[in-house]
Scaffold this motif. Structure first.
Motif, PDB file in Angstrom:
ATOM      1  N   ALA A   1      36.779  33.811  40.091  1.00 43.04           N
ATOM      2  CA  ALA A   1      38.038  33.687  39.355  1.00 43.04           C
ATOM      3  C   ALA A   1      37.871  34.152  37.917  1.00 43.04           C
ATOM      4  N   ALA A   2      36.735  33.824  37.289  1.00 39.37           N
ATOM      5  CA  ALA A   2      36.506  34.239  35.903  1.00 39.37           C
ATOM      6  C   ALA A   2      36.499  35.766  35.788  1.00 39.37           C
ATOM      7  N   ARG A   3      35.824  36.438  36.694  1.00 41.24           N
ATOM      8  CA  ARG A   3      35.751  37.903  36.627  1.00 41.24           C
ATOM      9  C   ARG A   3      37.108  38.542  36.902  1.00 41.24           C
ATOM     10  N   MET A   4      37.851  37.976  37.847  1.00 39.43           N
ATOM     11  CA  MET A   4      39.161  38.564  38.141  1.00 39.43           C
ATOM     12  C   MET A   4      40.159  38.304  37.010  1.00 39.43           C
ATOM     13  N   PHE A   5      40.123  37.100  36.420  1.00 44.46           N
ATOM     14  CA  PHE A   5      40.971  36.840  35.252  1.00 44.46           C
ATOM     15  C   PHE A   5      40.619  37.792  34.102  1.00 44.46           C
ATOM     16  N   LEU A   6      39.311  37.987  33.888  1.00 44.23           N
ATOM     17  CA  LEU A   6      38.873  38.871  32.820  1.00 44.23           C
ATOM     18  C   LEU A   6      39.277  40.316  33.115  1.00 44.23           C
ATOM     19  N   ALA A   7      39.163  40.719  34.369  1.00 49.12           N
ATOM     20  CA  ALA A   7      39.600  42.066  34.741  1.00 49.12           C
ATOM     21  C   ALA A   7      41.084  42.244  34.458  1.00 49.12           C
TER      22      ALA A   7
ATOM     23  N   GLU B   1      36.305  48.964  31.896  1.00 46.85           N
ATOM     24  CA  GLU B   1      35.608  47.679  31.777  1.00 46.85           C
ATOM     25  C   GLU B   1      36.082  46.695  32.847  1.00 46.85           C
ATOM     26  N   ALA B   2      37.378  46.756  33.145  1.00 44.66           N
ATOM     27  CA  ALA B   2      37.909  45.879  34.183  1.00 44.66           C
ATOM     28  C   ALA B   2      37.290  46.213  35.536  1.00 44.66           C
ATOM     29  N   ARG B   3      37.123  47.506  35.809  1.00 43.94           N
ATOM     30  CA  ARG B   3      36.532  47.909  37.092  1.00 43.94           C
ATOM     31  C   ARG B   3      35.068  47.459  37.194  1.00 43.94           C
ATOM     32  N   VAL B   4      34.379  47.377  36.065  1.00 43.25           N
ATOM     33  CA  VAL B   4      33.004  46.887  36.083  1.00 43.25           C
ATOM     34  C   VAL B   4      32.974  45.447  36.619  1.00 43.25           C
ATOM     35  N   GLN B   5      33.913  44.638  36.170  1.00 32.37           N
ATOM     36  CA  GLN B   5      33.969  43.247  36.638  1.00 32.37           C
ATOM     37  C   GLN B   5      34.202  43.187  38.147  1.00 32.37           C
ATOM     38  N   ILE B   6      35.077  44.044  38.659  1.00 28.65           N
ATOM     39  CA  ILE B   6      35.346  44.075  40.098  1.00 28.65           C
ATOM     40  C   ILE B   6      34.122  44.538  40.867  1.00 28.65           C
ATOM     41  N   GLN B   7      33.426  45.544  40.310  1.00 23.56           N
ATOM     42  CA  GLN B   7      32.231  46.044  40.995  1.00 23.56           C
ATOM     43  C   GLN B   7      31.144  44.975  41.054  1.00 23.56           C
ATOM     44  N   VAL B   8      30.978  44.226  39.960  1.00 18.97           N
ATOM     45  CA  VAL B   8      29.988  43.146  39.960  1.00 18.97           C
ATOM     46  C   VAL B   8      30.333  42.122  41.040  1.00 18.97           C
ATOM     47  N   LEU B   9      31.619  41.831  41.175  1.00 20.41           N
ATOM     48  CA  LEU B   9      32.032  40.887  42.215  1.00 20.41           C
ATOM     49  C   LEU B   9      31.678  41.412  43.598  1.00 20.41           C
ATOM     50  N   ARG B  10      31.905  42.687  43.818  1.00 17.56           N
ATOM     51  CA  ARG B  10      31.595  43.265  45.134  1.00 17.56           C
ATOM     52  C   ARG B  10      30.095  43.176  45.418  1.00 17.56           C
TER      53      ARG B  10
ATOM     54  N   ALA C   1      33.261  37.717  53.402  1.00 15.67           N
ATOM     55  CA  ALA C   1      32.770  36.351  53.536  1.00 15.67           C
ATOM     56  C   ALA C   1      33.866  35.317  53.334  1.00 15.67           C
ATOM     57  N   TYR C   2      34.846  35.609  52.491  1.00 17.20           N
ATOM     58  CA  TYR C   2      35.888  34.648  52.178  1.00 17.20           C
ATOM     59  C   TYR C   2      37.246  35.316  52.372  1.00 17.20           C
ATOM     60  N   ALA C   3      38.090  34.741  53.182  1.00 19.90           N
ATOM     61  CA  ALA C   3      39.387  35.356  53.442  1.00 19.90           C
ATOM     62  C   ALA C   3      40.203  35.504  52.163  1.00 19.90           C
ATOM     63  N   ILE C   4      40.359  34.407  51.407  1.00 12.76           N
ATOM     64  CA  ILE C   4      41.202  34.456  50.216  1.00 12.76           C
ATOM     65  C   ILE C   4      40.543  35.297  49.139  1.00 12.76           C
ATOM     66  N   PHE C   5      39.235  35.167  48.981  1.00 15.17           N
ATOM     67  CA  PHE C   5      38.548  35.942  47.950  1.00 15.17           C
ATOM     68  C   PHE C   5      38.710  37.442  48.192  1.00 15.17           C
ATOM     69  N   ASP C   6      38.551  37.873  49.446  1.00 16.14           N
ATOM     70  CA  ASP C   6      38.713  39.290  49.754  1.00 16.14           C
ATOM     71  C   ASP C   6      40.115  39.766  49.395  1.00 16.14           C
ATOM     72  N   VAL C   7      41.105  38.933  49.690  1.00 18.79           N
ATOM     73  CA  VAL C   7      42.485  39.304  49.404  1.00 18.79           C
ATOM     74  C   VAL C   7      42.692  39.489  47.903  1.00 18.79           C
ATOM     75  N   PHE C   8      42.213  38.536  47.112  1.00 20.37           N
ATOM     76  CA  PHE C   8      42.358  38.645  45.657  1.00 20.37           C
ATOM     77  C   PHE C   8      41.645  39.881  45.130  1.00 20.37           C
ATOM     78  N   LEU C   9      40.465  40.147  45.656  1.00 20.64           N
ATOM     79  CA  LEU C   9      39.701  41.295  45.195  1.00 20.64           C
ATOM     80  C   LEU C   9      40.458  42.597  45.476  1.00 20.64           C
ATOM     81  N   LEU C  10      40.993  42.720  46.668  1.00 21.05           N
ATOM     82  CA  LEU C  10      41.752  43.919  47.025  1.00 21.05           C
ATOM     83  C   LEU C  10      43.026  44.036  46.185  1.00 21.05           C
ATOM     84  N   ALA C  11      43.714  42.922  46.008  1.00 23.00           N
ATOM     85  CA  ALA C  11      44.958  42.950  45.250  1.00 23.00           C
ATOM     86  C   ALA C  11      44.719  43.271  43.778  1.00 23.00           C
TER      87      ALA C  11
END
Length: 855
Positions: free
Chosen positions: A690-696, A707-716, A723-733
């Motif tokens: 959540a911290a990385r996605m909020f920061l992105a 810089e925002a894409r760096v946060q998403i890449q680190v998450l990936r 691994a997580y249904a909701i997490f994957d959805v947030f990441l894609l969105a």
């Protein structure tokens, strides 16, 4: 009496460099300025002898000892009656004068027939000002003490610096413990002696191994020197890896020193041989502790229930422990807070004592059993205290004793004592939850589960009502309580799995979930309390929204009916959290959160207050009351900080940052999120995604797309995709939203397609049913933006569907408002007002499936 004469003493030149201890030398000088007797205390190999000589020499010039510094080596003295004679010899009992070229006259000052050696020594020192260094007094401590007292009372110019493993016990004695070398000094010593053993050696050759050697050898200079001598044969890593067998490894001492200083085993053997049977019994039993113990634990575990210690009579553990502390074999230090003194063994002494315990026949098993029972009871009786005013006290106590608790758990598992293992796991379960120790919870529940069968595998037996806590009584367990203990164990396993990379659709997990739902029913008394309350995880994974609502409502009702106040507060807090995200359900999240907060405050539960405030803050966020939500989060953080729940603090700070962003305090939100994402978290991972996605999101809104894409890449990279249904959805969105911000509208559209596919998981649909509507908004921006597909009519229809599918209570966040405004402006501009309104109205009548098909 012989006339005073100036002498230089008998200190000899040392053959090796002296490393560190500058502060110790200074402090010893201060001690000698205040006291006539200073005793350096420490275990064998601590460097007392060398330090005493270096300190004496350093302060000789200003110590007021015109008649010199005299070293008296008592280590070779076997008979206490020879202590005075050895001292006489050391201070110069014979004086020789030369007359002429070859003649000499020998005058024996101290060899008068019939004279007592102590009397002769007193006569010799009575009018002299000198410092006696009495080295290695422990094996003749009583004789050394008598001689010291006689000298100090009859020779005003004499001072004594003694080294011993226990105090001399003379009036006016000043004790100065010789502590193990701190890491930097120990490393310097290893480097210095290692270079002497193998040319060119430095600790930089393998810094990690060098640090491990020094720490595992307790910073004892002699042990480090013995390890350095092994560098002729082994690398630092090889030495470190062999320290579990240190007594066979460290056997290469100098040939010119006493036999008891040539090997590490000989050093400890010397101390062991000086103990009486009671002291040996307590010392070897202390080896079962991990991380030290307090006095109560030592008395419970080290006592002899039968009063039989072999040749010795029954002993008092506290007195014997004090004797071992005096003899530098047990380290005593104040525990954290006001918890009293704690006692521990240096690792080398602990390994030696463990060997002696293993040699003592059945004593090892009996001592280990007492250790297990003591710490099981500590955990069991501390568990209720974790839910009230003594929460911090109980949590701190468990944290202090955690290594002992793990040792007890390990023993219960190893000996296949299922009842003890179940009791310990359930007693520690809430502690693990409070401190987000999911790895520990997962490890131990898996280990204990292997001792029995899974009660949720067909045929499933429905659970019967069980009142009270599982750990209200110590083992053994039977009947429905035992059955519930096994069921609850697997519920804790399930709750701990949400940090693993297993998908919730894994057949093993689905079978477990189905078995749990078939076993329990809403409103059972045990489902109001931990750990059976964790069956809510199975309900959520199953994705049955109707059952979830029934369960949370029944839990509130049952807890209220049974008078379970803490459980009622917890159930209300849970329902408030769910209602905040389910605007389509009847209920008032704020009302539930307020009642929960009131109950937790009455109970004095800091963790509960923080969670209730967080639930209220989330409900206020959903209503757009961001300033009030931020205030609740700040108060919740204060409660969590008071408890010391670091994981909870981090999660709350992330949530507060999201609220601050919506409240226009974006700079403060970015500061908080940057600090969190830059810190290695030593507890659960719940906050980091959540911290990385909020920061992105903040970076994307302020034009820092890369810089925002760096946060998403680190998450990936940090979290396995899928691994997580909701997490994957947030990441894609989030990625799709960033693509729109970056003008990559085709990529954004594909990302939203993927997100809608991933969101079909029942868990995601149940927990956040409003999310698919926000995906329509992101897709609308893609369809109407320049450089995109330019399907303005479909974009306008998606805007209408977005508004039509959201519940009336939904308050859009700032990114939704901004995206809607952009998409509406572009669509109106391209279509004209009339066509836009028609398309928008058409979209308002679409189902989610129909609207999703437009994407």
């Amino acid at each position: 009496p012989a006339p005073p004469g100036r002498g230089n003493g008998n200190l000899r030149a040392r053959l090796t460099t002296f490393v560190g201890r500058e502060d110790d030398i200074r402090v010893i000088g201060d001690d000698l300025a205040r006291a006539r007797l200073v005793t350096l205390l420490g275990p064998g190999g601590a460097g007392k002898t060398r330090l005493s000589q270096e300190a004496a020499e350093a302060h000789e010039g200003r110590g007021g000892w015109p008649d010199g510094v005299w070293l008296v080596e008592l280590a070779p003295v076997d008979d206490p009656e020879d202590v005075a004679e050895a001292t006489l010899a050391a201070v110069g009992a014979r004086e020789t004068k030369l007359r002429g070229a070859a003649a000499e006259e020998l005058r024996v000052l101290t060899d008068r027939n019939g004279d007592d050696p102590t009397t002769r020594l007193v006569e010799h020192c009575a009018h002299r000002s000198l410092l006696l260094v009495l080295d290695n007094c422990e094996h003749v401590v009583e004789a050394a003490a008598e001689l010291t007292e006689r000298l100090l009372t009859h020779c005003p110019g004499v001072q004594i610096l003694a080294t011993s493993r226990e105090p001399l016990g003379v009036p006016g004695e000043s004790l100065r413990p010789v502590e193990p070398l701190p890491d930097p000094i120990a490393l310097r010593l290893l480097g210095d002696r290692g270079a002497a053993a193998r040319a060119g050696f430095t600790v930089d050759e393998d810094p990690a191994a060098a640090v491990e050697i020094c720490r595992r050898l307790d910073g004892l200079p002699l042990a480090i020197e013995l390890a350095a001598a092994r560098l002729r044969l082994l690398t630092p890593r090889q030495i470190a890896d062999r320290l579990d067998d240190r007594f066979r490894l460290l056997t290469s001492g100098a040939r010119t020193v006493l036999p008891r200083q040539q090997t590490l085993r000989a050093v400890v053997d010397w101390s062991w041989d000086l103990l009486d049977e009671a002291e040996r019994t307590v010392l070897r039993r202390l080896s079962v502790f991990a991380g030290g113990c307090d006095l109560a634990a030592a008395e419970a575990v080290c006592a002899d229930p039968s009063g039989d210690t072999g040749d010795a009579a029954a002993f008092d553990v506290a007195d014997t422990l004090g004797s071992l502390v005096d003899k530098s074999l047990v380290v005593a230090a104040p525990g954290p807070g006001a918890s009293g003194m704690r006692y521990r063994l240096l690792e080398t002494v602990g390994e030696y004592a463990a060997e002696r315990l293993a040699e003592a026949g059945g004593d090892r098993e009996e001592t280990a059993r007492r250790h297990l029972v003591h710490y099981r009871e500590l955990a069991r009786t501390s568990d209720p205290l974790l839910r009230g005013r003594r929460q911090r006290e109980a949590a701190d106590r468990l944290a202090t004793e955690y290594e002992n608790l793990r040792t007890a758990l390990r023993r219960a598992v190893t000996t296949r004592d299922a009842d003890e293992a179940l009791c310990l796991v359930h007693s520690l379960g809430w502690y693990w939850h409070l401190h987000d120790q999911r790895t520990e919870s997962r490890h131990w529940t898996e280990a204990v589960a292997a001792l029995g069968t899974n009660p949720f595998v067909a045929p499933v037996v429905p659970a019967q009502p069980v009142y009270g806590q599982l750990v209200d009584s110590p083992p053994p367990y039977s009947g429905e309580v035992l059955a519930e203990a096994w069921r609850a164990l697997h519920l804790v396993r399930l709750a701990a799995r949400d940090q693993t990379n297993k998908d919730w659709d894994d057949p093993e997990i689905r079978a477990l979930v189905d078995g749990v739902i078939a076993t329990y029913r809403p409103g059972l008394p045990q489902t109001c309390r931990t750990p059976a309350s964790l069956w809510i995880y199975a309900v959520m994974i199953a994705g049955d929204a109707g059952l979830l609502k029934q369960v949370v409502d029944a839990t509130v009702t049952t807890a209220r009916t049974l008078g379970y106040r803490w459980e009622l507060a917890s159930a209300l807090q849970l329902r408030a959290n769910i209602l905040a995200n389910r605007a389509d359900w009847a209920g008032d999240a704020s009302r539930d959160a307020d009642e929960s907060l009131e109950l937790f405050r009455e109970l004095g539960d800091d963790w509960g207050c923080a969670e209730a405030l967080s639930a209220r803050a989330e409900s206020r966020e959903r209503r757009g009351e961001h300033a009030l939500a931020a205030r609740d989060y700040r108060e919740a953080i204060a409660y969590a900080e008071r408890l010391g729940a670091k994981a909870q603090v981090t999660v709350l700070r992330v949530r507060m940052a999201g609220t601050l962003t919506e409240n226009g305090e974006m700079a403060e939100a970015e500061r908080i999120l940057t600090e969190i994402t830059a810190t290695v978290q030593r507890f659960g991972n719940e906050a980091m995604p959540a911290a990385r996605m909020f920061l992105a999101g903040i970076l994307g809104r302020t034009g820092r797309i890369a810089e925002a894409r760096v946060q998403i890449q680190v998450l990936r990279e940090e979290f396995a995709y899928g691994a997580y249904a909701i997490f994957d959805v947030f990441l894609l969105a989030t990625t799709a939203w960033l693509d729109n911000q970056d003008g990559r509208h085709e990529d954004a559209l594909q990302g939203i397609r993927d997100a809608t596919t991933a969101f079909r998981h029942p868990l995601a649909l149940m927990v956040a049913p409003h999310l698919p509507a926000t995906f329509l908004l992101t897709a609308a921006v893609s369809l109407v933006s320049p450089g995109g597909p330019r399907r303005e009519y479909d974009g306008a229809r998606l805007l209408g569907a977005y508004r039509g599918l959201l519940p009336p209570q939904h308050v859009p966040v700032s990114t939704e408002r901004e995206d809607f405004a952009v998409a509406e402006k572009l669509a109106r501009s391209a279509l004209g007002d009339t066509a836009y309104e028609a398309a928008y109205a058409e979209g308002g009548g679409l189902t989610l499936e129909e609207a999703t098909a437009l994407i």
